[in-house]
Scaffold this motif. Structure first.
Motif, short mmCIF file in Angstrom:
data_model
loop_
_atom_site.label_atom_id
_atom_site.label_comp_id
_atom_site.label_asym_id
_atom_site.label_seq_id
_atom_site.Cartn_x
_atom_site.Cartn_y
_atom_site.Cartn_z
N PRO A 174 0.82 -1.22 0.00
CA PRO A 174 0.00 0.00 0.00
C PRO A 174 0.86 1.27 0.00
O PRO A 174 2.03 1.25 0.39
CB PRO A 174 -0.81 -0.12 1.30
N TYR A 175 0.27 2.36 -0.46
CA TYR A 175 0.91 3.68 -0.38
C TYR A 175 -0.10 4.66 0.17
O TYR A 175 -1.31 4.45 0.08
CB TYR A 175 1.44 4.12 -1.75
N ILE A 176 0.40 5.74 0.76
CA ILE A 176 -0.48 6.73 1.40
C ILE A 176 -0.12 8.12 0.87
O ILE A 176 1.05 8.52 0.88
CB ILE A 176 -0.34 6.71 2.93
N VAL A 177 -1.12 8.85 0.39
CA VAL A 177 -0.93 10.21 -0.11
C VAL A 177 -2.04 11.10 0.45
O VAL A 177 -3.20 10.68 0.52
CB VAL A 177 -0.96 10.27 -1.65
N GLN A 178 -1.70 12.30 0.83
CA GLN A 178 -2.68 13.23 1.41
C GLN A 178 -3.35 14.07 0.34
O GLN A 178 -2.82 14.26 -0.76
CB GLN A 178 -2.00 14.14 2.44
N CYS A 179 -4.51 14.59 0.69
CA CYS A 179 -5.20 15.55 -0.17
C CYS A 179 -4.43 16.86 -0.18
O CYS A 179 -3.51 17.07 0.62
CB CYS A 179 -6.63 15.79 0.32
N ASN A 180 -4.79 17.76 -1.08
CA ASN A 180 -4.21 19.10 -1.08
C ASN A 180 -4.88 19.91 0.03
O ASN A 180 -6.09 20.13 -0.01
CB ASN A 180 -4.41 19.77 -2.44
N LYS A 181 -4.12 20.29 1.02
CA LYS A 181 -4.69 20.94 2.20
C LYS A 181 -5.34 22.28 1.88
O LYS A 181 -6.37 22.64 2.45
CB LYS A 181 -3.60 21.12 3.26
#
Length: 292
Positions: A174-181
């Motif tokens: 798996p990989y984890i990426v955040q939304c654009n804050k």
């Protein structure tokens, strides 16, 4: 900056000069974009537009470009899954950041605002059916990000997932990426929950649904519900968000995923008014976009 000339087999254009899959020309795309999975949902969004300038369709990729309260918006259907997200996001970026005449990257790059309106199933019993949820981060079980050079992964979070969810070596890391804050702030209202979203590679086995075929990890649904890392629980499952966040971050665009919660996997509930719930999220999203 890469100033190489892209060959015909890499930057594929149709005979009318449009990009290969989306069938769009640069002048037909707004810089604020709503993505939906279902092509039939495109007119459900654009029916609220004040004007519609372009209607273009090819395969599952349907686009309407118009205005809402003076804001130019394109709504595009991606189909289901992050394989399609790879196509859509590369071609959206090409439309604004590659000169189709010279076949070179432009000197001045454009940042797109991309807002997903999608449906999802919650995994926490406290999340109500028919509520809205903003994905603060996307967890990809789809491997898309691993096919690109990148430095945006949260590897510690991913390692904890592999261990706690008992993921086998046969499954994608798996990989984890955040939304654009910055973009997400425009949608964080009292109506919007915040969560951590898993993007799965399928709807049945990969989400621990069982019809005639048994999932290989029979405890996965409960393990997902119980998982916690650094104070973050997994809130919901769907099929595009991690790819959207990964491709947007890699290409320099702003993205946020908004989810209509139609099912709760923990309680077994499903919405009795799914169309109304999605329509409410559409109207909410358009009104918030108009303030950006």
């Amino acid at each position: 900056m890469d100033k190489s000339v892209f060959s015909d087999s890499e930057l594929i254009l149709n005979s009318d000069g449009s990009i290969y899959h989306l069938n769009l020309k640069p002048e037909q795309l707004a810089h604020t974009i709503i993505t939906v999975g279902d092509p039939e949902r495109v007119p459900e969004v654009s029916k609220y537009f004040d004007t519609i300038k372009h209607k273009i369709a090819k395969r599952e990729f349907h686009t309407h470009t118009g205005t809402y309260k003076g804001k130019e918006i394109s709504v595009i259907s991606t189909g289901i899954g992050t394989d399609n997200i790879d196509i859509v996001f590369n071609e959206l970026d090409a439309l604004v950041n590659i000169d189709f005449e010279s076949r070179e990257v432009k000197d001045q790059l454009t940042t797109l605002d991309i807002i997903r309106i999608g449906t999802t199933g919650a995994v926490q019993p406290k999340i109500a059916v028919d509520s809205f949820l903003l994905s603060q981060r996307g967890i990809g079980f789809d491997s898309l990000l691993h096919w690109y050079d990148n430095d945006i992964e949260d590897k510690k979070f991913a390692a904890a997932l592999v261990k706690e969810l008992q993921l086998s070596d046969d499954m994608a890391t798996p990989y984890i990426v955040q939304c654009n804050k910055e973009l997400s702030k425009h949608f964080q209202t009292i109506e919007m929950l915040n969560g951590t979203t898993i993007t799965n590679v399928g709807f049945y086995g990969p989400q621990s649904r069982r019809l005639r075929l048994a999932p290989s990890n029979k405890e996965l649904k409960q393990l997902i519900t119980n998982f916690s890392y650094d104070g973050h629980q997994i809130t919901n499952l769907e099929m595009e968000t991690s790819g959207i966040y990964a491709m947007a971050a890699l290409l320099g665009h702003r993205a946020v995923s908004l989810n209509a919660v139609l099912a709760n996997r923990a309680t077994g509930a499903f919405s009795k008014q799914p169309n109304e719930t999605v329509d409410k999220l559409i109207q909410f999203t358009l009104d918030r976009i108009a303030t950006i």
